[in-house]
Design an enzyme around this catalytic site. Structure first.
Site, short mmCIF file in Angstrom:
data_model
loop_
_atom_site.label_atom_id
_atom_site.label_comp_id
_atom_site.label_asym_id
_atom_site.label_seq_id
_atom_site.Cartn_x
_atom_site.Cartn_y
_atom_site.Cartn_z
N GLU A 190 17.42 12.31 4.90
CA GLU A 190 15.89 11.82 4.69
C GLU A 190 15.04 12.69 4.36
O GLU A 190 16.02 13.41 3.10
CB GLU A 190 15.33 12.25 6.21
CG GLU A 190 16.17 11.64 7.47
CD GLU A 190 15.22 10.67 7.71
OE1 GLU A 190 14.42 10.32 7.65
OE2 GLU A 190 16.48 9.78 7.61
N LYS A 194 12.59 5.72 13.04
CA LYS A 194 12.55 6.67 13.97
C LYS A 194 12.18 7.18 14.51
O LYS A 194 11.71 7.60 16.28
CB LYS A 194 13.69 6.52 14.08
CG LYS A 194 14.20 7.74 13.16
CD LYS A 194 15.34 7.01 11.91
CE LYS A 194 14.56 7.50 10.45
NZ LYS A 194 15.64 7.14 9.40
N GLY A 218 20.67 8.59 -1.99
CA GLY A 218 19.66 7.82 -0.37
C GLY A 218 19.30 8.12 0.84
O GLY A 218 19.05 7.36 1.26
N VAL A 249 16.96 2.79 14.50
CA VAL A 249 17.82 3.07 14.57
C VAL A 249 20.08 2.19 13.81
O VAL A 249 19.98 1.12 13.95
CB VAL A 249 18.65 2.65 16.01
CG1 VAL A 249 20.25 3.18 16.90
CG2 VAL A 249 17.69 3.28 16.85
N GLU A 254 13.92 -2.12 14.63
CA GLU A 254 15.57 -2.53 14.60
C GLU A 254 16.14 -1.12 13.17
O GLU A 254 16.88 -0.79 13.89
CB GLU A 254 16.04 -3.80 14.21
CG GLU A 254 17.86 -4.16 14.74
CD GLU A 254 17.97 -4.19 15.32
OE1 GLU A 254 17.92 -5.02 16.37
OE2 GLU A 254 18.67 -3.46 15.31
N ARG A 273 0.43 5.67 -1.05
CA ARG A 273 -0.50 6.67 -1.32
C ARG A 273 0.01 6.47 -3.08
O ARG A 273 -1.40 7.44 -3.65
CB ARG A 273 -0.74 7.72 -0.52
CG ARG A 273 -1.49 7.75 0.30
CD ARG A 273 -1.25 8.84 1.42
NE ARG A 273 0.05 8.91 1.66
CZ ARG A 273 -0.10 9.86 2.23
NH1 ARG A 273 -1.08 10.99 3.42
NH2 ARG A 273 1.65 9.95 3.50
N ALA A 323 0.79 -1.93 -0.03
CA ALA A 323 0.03 -0.26 0.13
C ALA A 323 0.85 1.10 -0.23
O ALA A 323 1.93 1.04 0.77
CB ALA A 323 -0.99 -0.25 0.91
N LYS A 350 16.76 8.18 16.96
CA LYS A 350 17.98 7.11 17.46
C LYS A 350 18.24 7.23 19.00
O LYS A 350 18.31 6.13 19.63
CB LYS A 350 19.04 7.03 16.15
CG LYS A 350 18.30 7.25 14.87
CD LYS A 350 19.50 7.05 13.77
CE LYS A 350 18.76 6.82 12.56
NZ LYS A 350 19.79 7.36 11.56
N1 HSE Z 1 18.80 9.67 6.72
C1 HSE Z 1 19.76 8.48 7.91
C2 HSE Z 1 20.92 8.88 8.22
C3 HSE Z 1 18.89 7.46 7.27
O1 HSE Z 1 21.40 9.64 7.31
O2 HSE Z 1 21.31 7.89 8.95
C4 HSE Z 1 19.21 6.04 8.49
O3 HSE Z 1 17.94 6.98 9.36
#
Ligand code: HSE
Length: 429
Positions: free
Chosen positions: A186, A101, A183, A128, A125, A43, A41, A201
């Site tokens: 965030e 997190k 990637g 963090v 898991e 959006r 699922a 975290k």
């Molecule tokens: N944006 C986070 C980082 C991804 O750079 O660690 C993992 O939580």
């Protein structure tokens, strides 16, 4: 047959689905039952990207609650629809695995209670440090230990940016752009560079290590926005690297919990955690120090942690939920120490006019605040500038003392602009 619903098909969601499908037989065998993804699922789902006749696709995320899936995997992120989904799922006796997190750090107290009440599994898991199994360590291997401190590099984006600035001479914005393309960052990278992701975290780790309610709202958070290439260079001259660290520590009857940049000595193993890598160092009164190291960001590392929770779910007994239950609010260990009272050594970078006596003015101001200097270096003026950078490392003093002294120094006639203040990591933490 265990049917799974996957909610959220971003970087982590796609990696998880790929990982699961590739290793479905192995996962089923190791879990002792047939497992399949029944629903995905999202959006804005693009069904054309998938060629799996057995998987149902839905753009209505909450619809998975009424499905016959027993395990909901939440990979949406944020605390809006994700919180609604997770709460409803648990209330409907569905187990949940989440990589979120923010959700656990800000709503974990409520969600742990809810999962205990409904006797369902809640795995996180992946929330963090991605593939670094620190949640499993704290809730299983180290469950009976007295944890003195946890310190770690838990934001891959900050670590990657600082590393690129240090070893590749990249400027901040170029390094951030690369982190986004890879990637790691965030959706809103201010969560990374502002220190909030690391704060989420370490709050989760503190909750587990000290059996306390989430310290997130009371902790001190600083990001890496004020770190400049010159700070990295000056720190290097003094034998340090600059890292973003998250720390939780038992101090007398209180808990320190904070996330901020530090100068960390080049002899400390954490100073060698480079690139996007994460590491978490845990100290116990019996076992000494344990260091876990691995990929903390990116789809594959995070997906791998989600998969590890599937095995956990299959071996789950509702008694396991006691591991997350919190001591009541009167417990002596629930107090998060006020940052103003926490002592640290500090790095100061000061811009001063190149006139006789300026150094004496700075040092006497520090002395009048009972702060002594452990190291000092004076640098050539920066290009097109007449001001000279002065760099100092102080002895260990409280945050309120250092703030008060730098306010006075900044008001001196021969001092220009704001002083850059960075804590020095204590190797005993
Ligand atoms: N944006 C986070 C980082 C991804 O750079 O660690 C993992 O939580």
């Amino acid at each position: 047959m265990l049917k799974i619903a996957v909610c959220g098909l971003g970087t982590v969601g796609k990696s998880f689905v790929d990982h699961f499908i590739k290793y479905q037989d192995l996962i089923s065998k190791n879990c002792g039952q047939e497992i399949e993804i029944a629903i995905i699922a999202d959006r804005s789902i693009d069904k054309k990207k998938f060629n799996h006749d057995s998987i149902e696709f839905s753009s209505d995320i909450l619809s998975v609650i009424d499905s016959d899936c027993n395990l909901i995997i939440e990979l949406i992120g944020g605390c809006e629809i994700a919180l609604q989904l997770v709460k409803k799922a648990i209330q409907n006796k569905k187990s949940v695995i989440t990589a979120n997190k923010a959700l656990i750090a800000e709503h974990g107290d409520e969600l742990f209670e809810l999962s205990k009440k409904n006797k369902v599994y809640l795995g996180f898991e992946a929330a963090v440090a991605g593939a670094v199994p620190i949640i499993n360590s704290l809730t299983h291997n180290m469950l009976n230990e007295n944890i003195l401190s946890i310190s770690g590099i838990v934001n891959g984006t900050c670590n990657y940016i600082l590393d690129q600035m240090s070893s590749d001479n990249k400027d901040f914005s170029e390094a951030l752009k690369n982190a986004k393309e890879l990637g790691y960052a965030e959706a809103d990278p201010t969560f990374d560079i502002g220190g909030f992701d690391a704060a989420h975290k370490i709050s989760i780790l503190a909750m587990l290590a000290y059996n306390i309610k989430s310290p997130y709202k009371n902790m001190h958070i600083e990001g890496i926005e004020s770190i400049e290439t010159m700070d990295i260079d000056y720190a290097t001259e003094l034998g340090y690297k600059i890292k973003h660290i998250a720390l939780a520590k038992r101090t007398n009857s209180q808990i320190e919990c904070r996330a901020h940049p530090v100068l960390i000595h080049q002899t400390n193993i954490l100073s060698n955690i480079d690139g996007v890598m994460n590491a978490v160092s845990t100290r116990g009164d019996r076992f000494g120090t344990s260091l876990l190291y691995g990929h903390g960001a990116g789809g594959d590392a995070t997906a791998s942690a989600v998969v590890s929770n599937i095995s956990d779910y299959c071996n789950f007994s509702h008694k396991d939920l006691d591991r997350y239950s919190k001591k009541d609010t009167n417990d002596e260990l629930v107090n998060v120490m006020n940052i103003n009272d926490i002592c640290s050594q500090y790095y100061l970078r000061i811009f001063a006019n190149d006139v006789p006596g300026v150094m004496a003015e700075v040092t006497s101001t520090l002395a009048s605040h009972k702060i002594s200097i452990e190291a000092v270096t004076q640098h050539e003026p920066l290009k097109d500038d007449k001001l000279i950078p002065i760099v100092m490392i102080t002895n260990s003093v409280s945050y309120k003392s250092i703030l008060s002294s730098i306010n006075t120094i900044e008001s001196l006639d021969n001092i220009s602009g704001k002083i850059n203040l960075i804590r020095v990591f204590n190797d005993n933490d």
